[in-house]
Design an enzyme around this catalytic site. Structure first.
Site, PDB file in Angstrom:
ATOM      1  N   LEU A   1      -0.097  -3.130   4.536  1.00 20.35           N
ATOM      2  CA  LEU A   1      -0.135  -2.188   5.697  1.00 20.35           C
ATOM      3  C   LEU A   1      -1.768  -1.801   5.472  1.00 20.35           C
ATOM      4  O   LEU A   1      -2.403  -1.532   6.467  1.00 20.35           O
ATOM      5  CB  LEU A   1       0.460  -0.938   5.679  1.00 20.35           C
TER       6      LEU A   1
ATOM      7  N   LYS B   1      -8.296   2.712  -2.489  1.00 24.31           N
ATOM      8  CA  LYS B   1      -9.289   2.512  -3.323  1.00 24.31           C
ATOM      9  C   LYS B   1      -8.207   2.137  -4.919  1.00 24.31           C
ATOM     10  O   LYS B   1      -8.859   1.566  -5.483  1.00 24.31           O
ATOM     11  CB  LYS B   1      -9.927   3.896  -3.951  1.00 24.31           C
TER      12      LYS B   1
ATOM     13  N   LYS C   1       3.306   2.904  -1.539  1.00 23.07           N
ATOM     14  CA  LYS C   1       2.066   2.887  -2.111  1.00 23.07           C
ATOM     15  C   LYS C   1       2.056   2.486  -3.455  1.00 23.07           C
ATOM     16  O   LYS C   1       2.757   3.012  -4.052  1.00 23.07           O
ATOM     17  CB  LYS C   1       1.303   4.306  -1.663  1.00 23.07           C
TER      18      LYS C   1
ATOM     19  N   ASP D   1      -9.636  18.630   2.567  1.00 23.42           N
ATOM     20  CA  ASP D   1     -10.391  17.679   2.745  1.00 23.42           C
ATOM     21  C   ASP D   1      -9.878  16.881   4.029  1.00 23.42           C
ATOM     22  O   ASP D   1      -9.318  15.662   4.223  1.00 23.42           O
ATOM     23  CB  ASP D   1     -10.053  16.557   1.628  1.00 23.42           C
TER      24      ASP D   1
HETATM   25  P1  AMP Z   1      -4.785   4.712   1.299  1.00 21.88           P
HETATM   26  O1  AMP Z   1      -4.479   4.088  -0.158  1.00 21.88           O
HETATM   27  O2  AMP Z   1      -3.939   6.012   1.200  1.00 21.88           O
HETATM   28  O3  AMP Z   1      -6.143   4.919   1.561  1.00 21.88           O
HETATM   29  O4  AMP Z   1      -4.108   3.460   2.235  1.00 21.88           O
HETATM   30  C1  AMP Z   1      -4.649   2.464   2.470  1.00 21.88           C
HETATM   31  C2  AMP Z   1      -4.458   1.891   3.971  1.00 21.88           C
HETATM   32  O5  AMP Z   1      -2.845   1.528   4.373  1.00 21.88           O
HETATM   33  C3  AMP Z   1      -4.526   2.991   4.846  1.00 21.88           C
HETATM   34  O6  AMP Z   1      -5.849   2.974   5.455  1.00 21.88           O
HETATM   35  C4  AMP Z   1      -3.631   2.625   5.738  1.00 21.88           C
HETATM   36  O7  AMP Z   1      -4.214   1.648   7.006  1.00 21.88           O
HETATM   37  C5  AMP Z   1      -2.449   1.994   5.226  1.00 21.88           C
HETATM   38  N1  AMP Z   1      -1.537   3.139   5.066  1.00 21.88           N
HETATM   39  C6  AMP Z   1      -1.355   4.067   4.105  1.00 21.88           C
HETATM   40  N2  AMP Z   1      -0.372   4.857   4.076  1.00 21.88           N
HETATM   41  C7  AMP Z   1       0.366   4.385   5.242  1.00 21.88           C
HETATM   42  C8  AMP Z   1       1.540   4.783   5.909  1.00 21.88           C
HETATM   43  N3  AMP Z   1       2.280   5.926   5.279  1.00 21.88           N
HETATM   44  N4  AMP Z   1       1.721   4.352   7.108  1.00 21.88           N
HETATM   45  C9  AMP Z   1       1.373   3.240   7.526  1.00 21.88           C
HETATM   46  N5  AMP Z   1       0.004   2.613   6.964  1.00 21.88           N
HETATM   47  C10 AMP Z   1      -0.192   3.345   5.823  1.00 21.88           C
END
Ligand code: AMP
Length: 294
Positions: A37, A41, A60, A154
């Site tokens: 998805l 970082k 995640k 934030d």
């Molecule tokens: P993050 O590590 O939280 O910045 O997540 C990286 C990317 O994954 C985000 O910018 C979203 O595009 C996608 N993403 C993260 N969490 C979700 C979620 N719960 N549902 C859908 N897409 C997600």
């Protein structure tokens, strides 16, 4: 990194079949992993399905080595602890977590319509109806958080996702705090920081009102209000509350009035969130369902 033993309350079952008494520990084997998805970082996010319930989630995956290198284990622990206890339609659910030798896995609610940031980039700026609907949902989510003594600290477009119905979800609690006291930590991104955090003096829940004011401006104009090429200029503009409303795009005076009441240097004079919900701009523009329909 060793996240402490799974907290019983964080062990909420995605599976409807699992009994409450059963102390389940999640493993990767409990999920079918689907498409990526996005990338963050510290790792990747995948669409996943919990096998027993068929519940769709976002998984995640964070690498412990990277978390350790950046010294954010404590921050992650706090994020998990806080987010897993929050239940609100405009706050992304964190169902649980597990880990193996190399990785930490967070089981998150899936936000089917993705990042708000990308939507804003695509449209450049939002209509007043859309902006007001989002601002009202965020105000309701923040009232809920503040009622639980959680300050987000934030609030910005990058931390917001959109659910399947078009509802906004606060997704990132990395900088949030659970507090009964006034705080004194510098955190967040400069553009959204209120004067008291830029100055590194004590702050309280009203920091989130300021950030919501910055966000409201960005929704309507496409850029944050105190943007400048140099950090030092942004800093100065925040401290002086150098708030200007450009002639284009055309924004109603009601919207500008609301923003001006949120971006107030004296934090005690910022418009309280429950009053924000009664402001004419919100009442006239926000969809009461909290869902923006194009
Ligand atoms: P993050 O590590 O939280 O910045 O997540 C990286 C990317 O994954 C985000 O910018 C979203 O595009 C996608 N993403 C993260 N969490 C979700 C979620 N719960 N549902 C859908 N897409 C997600």
């Amino acid at each position: 990194m060793a996240i402490a033993e799974t907290h019983p309350q964080q062990q909420e079952k995605v599976s409807s079949e699992a009994s409450a008494a059963e102390k389940k520990r999640w493993t990767l084997g409990d999920f079918d992993i689907g498409k990526p998805l996005g990338r963050g970082k510290f790792g990747h996010v995948y669409l996943a399905r919990e096998k027993r319930s068929n519940h769709i989630v976002a998984l995640k995956v964070l690498f412990k080595s990277q978390l350790q290198q950046s010294q954010v284990e404590h921050q992650l622990r706090r994020e998990v602890e806080i987010q897993s206890h929050l239940r609100h339609p405009n706050i992304l659910r964190l169902y649980g977590y597990f880990y193996d030798q190399k990785r930490v896995y967070l089981i998150l609610e899936y936000a089917a319509k993705g990042e708000l940031y990308k939507e804003l980039q695509k449209c450049k700026y939002f209509s007043e109806r859309r902006a007001a609907t989002y601002v009202a949902s965020l105000a309701r989510a923040l009232i809920y958080c503040h009622g639980k003594h959680v300050i987000h600290r934030d609030i910005k477009p990058e931390n917001l996702l959109i659910g399947a119905q078009g509802e906004l979800k606060i997704a990132d609690f990395g900088w949030s705090v659970h507090t009964f006291n006034r705080r004194r930590t510098m955190c967040g991104t400069l553009d959204y920081l209120p004067p008291e955090m830029v100055e590194n003096v004590e702050h309280d829940a009203s920091v989130d009102i300021w950030s919501l004011g910055v966000l409201s401006y960005e929704f309507l104009y496409g850029v944050p209000p105190f943007e400048a090429k140099e950090h030092s200029d942004t800093y100065r503009r925040i401290m002086q509350v150098d708030l200007k409303f450009p002639p284009k795009p055309i924004v109603s005076s009601a919207a500008k009035d609301l923003i001006s009441q949120m971006l107030v240097k004296d934090s005690s004079q910022r418009l309280p969130l429950h009053k924000l919900l009664e402001h004419p701009w919100i009442v006239q523009n926000a969809d009461p369902s909290g869902i923006y329909r194009a």
